[in-house]
Design a protein around this motif. Sequence first.
Motif, short mmCIF file in Angstrom:
data_model
loop_
_atom_site.label_atom_id
_atom_site.label_comp_id
_atom_site.label_asym_id
_atom_site.label_seq_id
_atom_site.Cartn_x
_atom_site.Cartn_y
_atom_site.Cartn_z
N PRO A 51 0.79 -1.24 0.00
CA PRO A 51 0.00 0.00 0.00
C PRO A 51 0.82 1.29 0.00
N GLN A 52 2.12 1.19 0.11
CA GLN A 52 2.99 2.37 0.03
C GLN A 52 2.73 3.41 1.11
N GLN A 54 4.54 3.32 3.74
CA GLN A 54 5.91 3.48 4.24
C GLN A 54 5.91 3.59 5.76
N PRO A 133 7.38 10.12 5.92
CA PRO A 133 8.01 9.51 4.75
C PRO A 133 7.44 10.03 3.44
N MET A 134 6.36 10.79 3.53
CA MET A 134 5.67 11.24 2.32
C MET A 134 5.96 12.70 2.00
N ASP A 135 6.70 13.39 2.85
CA ASP A 135 6.85 14.83 2.71
C ASP A 135 5.49 15.49 2.72
N GLU A 151 -1.96 13.92 0.76
CA GLU A 151 -0.73 13.14 0.61
C GLU A 151 -0.47 12.25 1.82
N THR A 153 -0.65 9.31 4.29
CA THR A 153 -1.06 7.92 4.16
C THR A 153 -1.56 7.37 5.49
N SER B 451 2.23 7.96 -3.69
CA SER B 451 2.99 7.86 -2.45
C SER B 451 4.37 7.28 -2.72
N ARG B 452 4.40 6.26 -3.57
CA ARG B 452 5.69 5.64 -3.87
C ARG B 452 6.61 6.66 -4.52
N ARG B 454 6.48 9.86 -4.28
CA ARG B 454 6.89 10.87 -3.29
C ARG B 454 7.97 10.31 -2.37
N PHE B 455 7.74 9.07 -1.96
CA PHE B 455 8.70 8.45 -1.03
C PHE B 455 10.05 8.29 -1.70
N GLU B 456 10.01 7.80 -2.95
CA GLU B 456 11.27 7.60 -3.65
C GLU B 456 11.98 8.92 -3.88
N PHE B 457 11.18 9.93 -4.21
CA PHE B 457 11.76 11.24 -4.43
C PHE B 457 12.42 11.75 -3.14
N ARG B 458 11.71 11.50 -2.04
CA ARG B 458 12.24 11.94 -0.75
C ARG B 458 13.56 11.23 -0.44
#
Lengths: 211, 753
Positions: A51-52, A54, A133-135, A151, A153, B451-452, B454-458
């Motif tokens: 589900p991302q 994080q 983790p999502m900024d 944004e 989660t 989300s992925r 964004r997370f990867e970018f972060r």
Amino acid sequence: MLDAIAQNPIAAALVALIGLALLFGALLGFAAVRFKVEGDPIVDQIDEILPQTQCGQCGYPGCRPYAQAIANGDAINKCPPGGQTTINELADLLDVEAPTLDEEHGEESEVQTVAFIREDECIGCTKCIQACPMDAILGAAKQMHTVIADECTGCDLCVEPCPVDCIDMIPVETTIKDWKWELPATSHAQAQNLIATDLGRGQTQKTGEAA
Amino acid sequence: MEMIKVWEIPGGVHPPENKTQSLQEPLGQIDIPPQLILPLSQHIGAPAKPVVEIGQAVLGGQVIAEADGVFSANVHAPTSGRIAAIVEHRVPHPSGMSDTCIIIDTDGEDRWVELSPWEDYASRDKSDILARIRACGIAGLGGAGFPAAVKLNPRANQTIDTLIINGTECEPYITADDILMRERADDIVAGTGILAKLLNHPARVVIGVEDNKPEAIEQLRRAAEGTEIQVVSFPTKYPSGGEKQLIQILTGREVPSGQIPATIGVVCQNVGTTAAIYRALRHGEPLVKRITTVVGESLERQRNIEVLLGTPVRYVLEQHGFDETKASRLVMGGPMMGFALPDPSVPVIKTTNCLLAPSKKELPPPEPAMACIRCGMCAEACPAELLPQQLFWYAQSEDLEKLEAHNLFDCIECGACSYVCPSHIPLVQYYRAAKGEIRQHRIDKEKSDRSRRRFEFRQERIAKEEAEKEAKRLARKQAAEEAKKKLAEQKAKQPSIVEQAKASVQAQAPDSQQQRAKLERLVASAEESLKQAQKPIDNATDEQLEKQASRIKQAELKVTEAKKKLAALSDDKPASGEAAHDPVSAAIERAKAKMTMSPEEKLRSSLESLYQRLEKAEQKVKEAEQEGSDKLDALKQGVDKLKDKIASTQSELAEITPSTVAEPTPKDPATSDDAAGAAIEKAKAKAAAMASMSAEDKLRNQLDSLGARLEKARARLAQAEQDEDENIDAFRTGVSKLEEKLSATREQLAEYE
């Protein structure tokens, strides 16, 4: 040429076989270089299903590391945010039996939550920003912070580092826009009005389905 | 009459029509209700944005909420009144939830804004017509509420060859379109003409009506006489009125899965919408009312009424003698596709074609669902040729992938399958739930992808920041190292005073010896040349003699010079070796002293610190004695050492104090190896002697040394004069100062004598 082959059948066969072996070897070697797949595609597929959030509830620092771990043989039932749906999908993908969620890592919550900062109380320490983790948290040192709800989660990671406990996880309310029909009540629940024998039959049928 | 070919759709059911009840009376009207509730979202697409304020007076036909984008529709005030509130209010929706509504307290005067009727609507520009349709807030009145202007403005690459006006109204109980067709056939035909014009006069313009509405067909045919419009009737079957089904019936073409009718060149509009478009163009009337069937056995009066949008359902029912005790439930729409209203406070909206208030006998609550017996009747009934059974299984097990593979999204939710199901399985609800689940899943998927990213970018950003920091750190480190190196180089080039002194002493040690050797050689050679010069004097001419004499003089000078230098060198020695044994460390000491303080001060301060240390050490010894520590011996030794050191420092201090006046004693070069030690001895002796000497003796001594210094200085001056040295002035002043001192000392001495 034909004469030579006819006269030395064994040698000719050997030459032919060696020739073929070299040819195919070269072909395979070329294919291995030309069609090389970078990375492990199964990890991507697993990562795709997760589900991302994080959130790290699985014990790994993010969804991809957990995907990697699953690819390396870890259990597939450590993801509470994904819940049973994710476990089922993973089981489908990996062709294994779908276990139930490992409660050790948390419970699947029916209600999605989103972080909310009580802005009056925020002291602007930026700790939650670093934890997110999502900024998904905006703000600067000594400035009030706020959560970008779209944004977020709902991973919870910002709640713990807050020194003044001004972050709440509030459930996302269903609006008329994202409302959806519920599945009808199961036949068993509806069978309350039926005569006793029917009720029993409903149960038997249900267990029969499950098996 | 010509026969027009119609096609048949697969499946379908024939439920009891129940249409006669509401057709007993002509189209009626009801009074303006005291309050109107107008949801901002009565159509598919974005909700409209309110443009009025609370308390504001509005007139009928005034825009109270504007369309937000293309996929939206204006909302108008249905009558005059005052804006009471803009609040969340229950709206007619299967969820029974609330949405933003504008609430108008009506004044009953029904004053209207000035409308702008178009007599010449037929000759108006297409864009003007579309703009007015949009401005009048017309959305599909058939059921879905699709903004009409969007549908009537197909993409340039879609040529529309067929315009279908949907007068089918296949759902039981509902007769709103039927009564409209009967009573306002002319409006419909005129509206159809406008739509045909907007779509560039498609080859076929058809009004499709089921054959259970003969009066409506008759009226339409009458109205359509002499126009391009065909009125087609076809056998009654539910759900012929579905857009895709009607297209199939009238053209034989199927709308591809997931596509809109325009892709196969068809546009379909409801008769109600068509009439509303005509009224909007001809009379300038915005969409503020609609025809609704009010039907059901729990009502005293069943009929069709033209009702203002926003009228609360309760008000409508009250006007028709609603008996709540008789009613099994309240349904908006028909019995097949409608939904139960949780609460009669909800308003009538643009898509409300029927209010059904059935009695318990008429529409009993759904029977409990039983197990699927796999009879296959649902598959036979399905107008979309799906496999309802399979969809049911997959919906039950939430196998979303399989559901999509079985084209769940082609299901029009007509309810034919549920209607025929002998096990009373609420199949449509399963499909609706599954559709919702899949949509939610898609949204979640999209969100998780975002989300992925964004997370990867972060992660990437953090890694980059780290790398930058690391690079900076490295650069700083390098710079520091370089700076250090440079400093070291500079130090090597310009050694510190200490190191300079060290170096000079180190250089001096061998240097002085070399110099001495050199000077000695010089002296020797000078003496030799002197001898040589003196030798040939006997047998020489006067000239030669003269030369000889000068040469001798030169040689003599050289000898004296060399000797002087030698002496000077030996003089320097004791001074340099005065402080300590080791010439190097001595130099360091001196250099340090030079940097901070005079040697005397330094010695004094070191003496002080030594005393302090001694005190402490003694104390420690005492403590150790008390405690009987085994460190006692070591401590005592330390004390002894300190005492020694103090003694030596004291003696050094004593040496230095007089040395400010005492002339460093010239020394024998031979002993210069142990110069420092000797110097210390001498200095000590001198100090002791000085201490014991009387003042007169001291003065004499001083006088002697001054004399010696004066002589030396004079010699140096002479040499400087000879060499034409730059420092000649300094030498001269030095000499004169010494002379003054000497005379002063002499005077002092004279005083003593």
